[in-house]
Design an enzyme around this catalytic site. Sequence first.
Site, mmCIF file in Angstrom:
data_model
loop_
_atom_site.group_PDB
_atom_site.id
_atom_site.type_symbol
_atom_site.label_atom_id
_atom_site.label_comp_id
_atom_site.label_asym_id
_atom_site.label_seq_id
_atom_site.Cartn_x
_atom_site.Cartn_y
_atom_site.Cartn_z
ATOM 1 C CB THR A 19 34.102 10.560 -63.329
ATOM 2 O OG1 THR A 19 34.831 9.558 -62.633
ATOM 3 C CG2 THR A 19 32.823 10.887 -62.592
ATOM 4 C CB CYS A 111 29.612 24.081 -92.534
ATOM 5 S SG CYS A 111 28.023 24.703 -93.074
#
Length: 166
Positions: A19, A111
Site C-alpha cells: 500500500t 556526488c
Amino acid sequence: PFEPMIRGGGQEQGLRSGTENVPYIVGLGEAAALMQESFANGELDRVKQLRDRLESDLIGLGQGPNRVKSNRSREHRTGNVAHVSFPGCRASELLPRLDAAGVKCSAGSACMTGKNQPSHVQKAMGISDEDAFSSLRLSLSILSTEAEVEEAARIIAEVIEDSRQA
C-alpha cells in the site's frame, strides 16, 4: 531490467508491492504547505539576508593571498547557500575541525565525495582548481537564526586562522 524486491500486489507496474505510504504522503503535503506559507511570510528573504551576512562576515577574514572569496553568481543561486573559498586552506582538512566545533558544512556535492578533483559545476562557474579545493558550502534554512550565523562565522574564522598558522 529491475526485479521486484517484494512480490505481490503488482503496484508500480509489478516492481513494488504494498500500500502507498499514506502518512508520508500526507506529511509531504503538510511540509509543502508550511513552506508555501513561510515563503509568503518573507522567510526566504530573511534566509537570504542571513546568507549574505554570513558571506560578508567570512569575506572580511583575509587580505592579499589569504583573501576569502565568495563563489557565487549574482543572478543564479539559491537563497540559502553560501559557497566560499579560503585560499591557503584545504576544505578536506577544514571539514572535520568545523564538524567537531559544531559547524556542519560540506566541501561540495555528495556526488563528488571522495573524488580528488574539482566538481564540474565549480569548473563551469569559472572557479580555479585551487579555489575549488579550498571551498566550503554552507546551507541555511528557515530555522536558522542570526545568533547561529554569528556563531558559525566566529568558529569558521577561528578554524581558518588556526589552519593558516599551522
